[in-house]
Write a protein that holds these residues in place. Structure first.
Motif, PDB file in Angstrom:
ATOM      1  N   GLY A 147      15.489 -17.955  25.318  1.00  0.00           N
ATOM      2  CA  GLY A 147      16.703 -17.867  24.394  1.00  0.00           C
ATOM      3  C   GLY A 147      17.828 -18.767  25.033  1.00  0.00           C
ATOM      4  O   GLY A 147      17.781 -19.290  25.808  1.00  0.00           O
ATOM      5  N   ARG A 148      18.867 -18.714  24.035  1.00  0.00           N
ATOM      6  CA  ARG A 148      19.972 -19.309  24.336  1.00  0.00           C
ATOM      7  C   ARG A 148      20.755 -18.665  25.520  1.00  0.00           C
ATOM      8  O   ARG A 148      21.751 -19.046  26.322  1.00  0.00           O
ATOM      9  N   SER A 149      20.864 -17.198  25.066  1.00  0.00           N
ATOM     10  CA  SER A 149      22.045 -16.464  25.719  1.00  0.00           C
ATOM     11  C   SER A 149      22.012 -16.641  27.339  1.00  0.00           C
ATOM     12  O   SER A 149      23.025 -16.786  28.091  1.00  0.00           O
ATOM     13  N   PRO A 150      20.830 -16.889  28.183  1.00  0.00           N
ATOM     14  CA  PRO A 150      20.960 -16.612  29.703  1.00  0.00           C
ATOM     15  C   PRO A 150      21.182 -18.056  30.218  1.00  0.00           C
ATOM     16  O   PRO A 150      21.433 -18.184  31.469  1.00  0.00           O
ATOM     17  N   VAL A 174      10.364 -11.931  30.852  1.00  0.00           N
ATOM     18  CA  VAL A 174      10.398 -10.992  29.997  1.00  0.00           C
ATOM     19  C   VAL A 174       9.707 -11.115  28.828  1.00  0.00           C
ATOM     20  O   VAL A 174       8.851 -10.180  28.243  1.00  0.00           O
ATOM     21  N   ASP A 175       9.556 -12.463  28.210  1.00  0.00           N
ATOM     22  CA  ASP A 175       8.513 -12.734  27.204  1.00  0.00           C
ATOM     23  C   ASP A 175       8.501 -14.184  27.018  1.00  0.00           C
ATOM     24  O   ASP A 175       9.120 -15.085  27.796  1.00  0.00           O
ATOM     25  N   GLU A 176       7.300 -14.643  26.308  1.00  0.00           N
ATOM     26  CA  GLU A 176       7.159 -16.133  26.165  1.00  0.00           C
ATOM     27  C   GLU A 176       6.531 -16.276  24.866  1.00  0.00           C
ATOM     28  O   GLU A 176       6.057 -15.470  23.957  1.00  0.00           O
TER      29      GLU A 176
HETATM   30  O1  LIG Z   1      13.061 -15.396  21.053  1.00  0.00           O
HETATM   31  C1  LIG Z   1      13.721 -14.871  21.748  1.00  0.00           C
HETATM   32  O2  LIG Z   1      14.935 -14.328  21.326  1.00  0.00           O
HETATM   33  C2  LIG Z   1      15.825 -13.626  22.353  1.00  0.00           C
HETATM   34  C3  LIG Z   1      17.215 -13.682  21.864  1.00  0.00           C
HETATM   35  O3  LIG Z   1      17.594 -15.046  22.230  1.00  0.00           O
HETATM   36  P1  LIG Z   1      19.016 -15.739  21.909  1.00  0.00           P
HETATM   37  O4  LIG Z   1      18.948 -17.221  22.064  1.00  0.00           O
HETATM   38  O5  LIG Z   1      19.898 -15.117  20.956  1.00  0.00           O
HETATM   39  O6  LIG Z   1      19.695 -15.163  23.305  1.00  0.00           O
HETATM   40  C4  LIG Z   1      15.724 -13.735  23.857  1.00  0.00           C
HETATM   41  O7  LIG Z   1      15.969 -12.606  24.670  1.00  0.00           O
HETATM   42  C5  LIG Z   1      13.840 -13.667  24.047  1.00  0.00           C
HETATM   43  O8  LIG Z   1      13.606 -14.170  25.480  1.00  0.00           O
HETATM   44  C6  LIG Z   1      13.597 -14.889  23.367  1.00  0.00           C
HETATM   45  O9  LIG Z   1      12.086 -15.112  23.318  1.00  0.00           O
END
Ligand SMILES: O=C1O[C@H](COP(=O)(O)O)[C@@H](O)[C@H](O)[C@H]1O
Length: 225
Positions: free
Chosen positions: A38-41, A63-65
């Protein structure tokens, strides 16, 4: 136990992660971290990748894919390879979740085997949270959510009801088996989601509640504007 850190910055979060990795290397010779996509990291990856660690002793897992090719714009593997595993962090080992299977369900056994082969416990998880209260790829109303919250398996294939792509996700038990969980919360919408998650309500509606309501694994919330 949940600890809140306010006024977080990518640098302060990278400091905490870098110290945890350095401590693990000093104590056991290796360090294992699972990171979200996602964007946050992304800004945290940028602050972390140049830290003066012995990255050759660090293993990075996911953590996920999303079940897409590793060069797809939505691939978490692509994100981690391009945004974290460069600079000094290029020396780290990486364990992908995606394999050659046609779909996430078909790929889960291979991913489970790869993640079971890792040393345990994880030293640290950089967790994420969506504005709908999902964490990892444990999505509200996903048909596999109950299993993801209850199984002893490390990984599970998930079909998100309202987000793109089949997923492979760490399960709740795998997430909570980490020594430490870091959860960055950035922006008004995510802060509102976090406040909603603290209110009474079912875990199924906001799976992040399962992480926030447990008392066995320390959770650090790093909150920024
Ligand atoms: O789809 C996902 O979303 C979460 C949150 O993403 P974000 O862009 O709101 O930071 C993310 O933690 C997860 O790894 C990702 O596959």
């Amino acid at each position: 136990m949940t600890t809140e850190h306010s006024h977080a910055t990518p640098a302060s979060i990278a400091d905490a992660i870098g110290q945890a990795l350095a401590t693990a290397i000093a104590e056991r010779g290796t360090a294992l971290i699972a990171v979200s996509g996602g964007r946050s990291p992304i800004p945290i990856f940028h602050a972390l990748r140049s830290r003066p660690l012995d990255w050759s002793r660090v293993t990075v897992a996911l953590v996920d894919e999303r079940w897409v090719a590793p060069d797809h714009p939505d691939s978490n593997e692509r994100l981690v390879r391009s945004e974290l595993l460069v600079d000094r962090a290029a020396a780290a080992a990486f364990v992908p979740m995606k394999n050659a299977a046609a779909d996430a369900r078909g790929g889960q056994p291979g991913c489970e085997a790869a993640y079971r082969a890792l040393p345990r416990p994880l030293d640290i998880i950089l967790l994420g949270m969506g504005e709908d209260g999902h964490t990892a790829s444990l999505f509200p109303d996903a048909p596999e959510l109950r299993a993801g919250l209850e199984t002893d398996a490390l990984t599970i294939a998930v079909t998100p009801p309202a987000a793109p792509h089949q997923r492979l996700s760490l399960t709740l038990s795998a997430i909570l088996a980490s020594r430490r969980i870091i959860l960055p919360i950035s922006g008004a919408a995510k802060r509102a989601t976090y406040q909603a998650a603290l209110s009474p309500g079912p875990v199924e509606a906001m799976p992040i509640r399962a992480v926030l309501r447990q008392g066995g694994t320390p959770v650090e919330l790093w909150i920024s504007d």
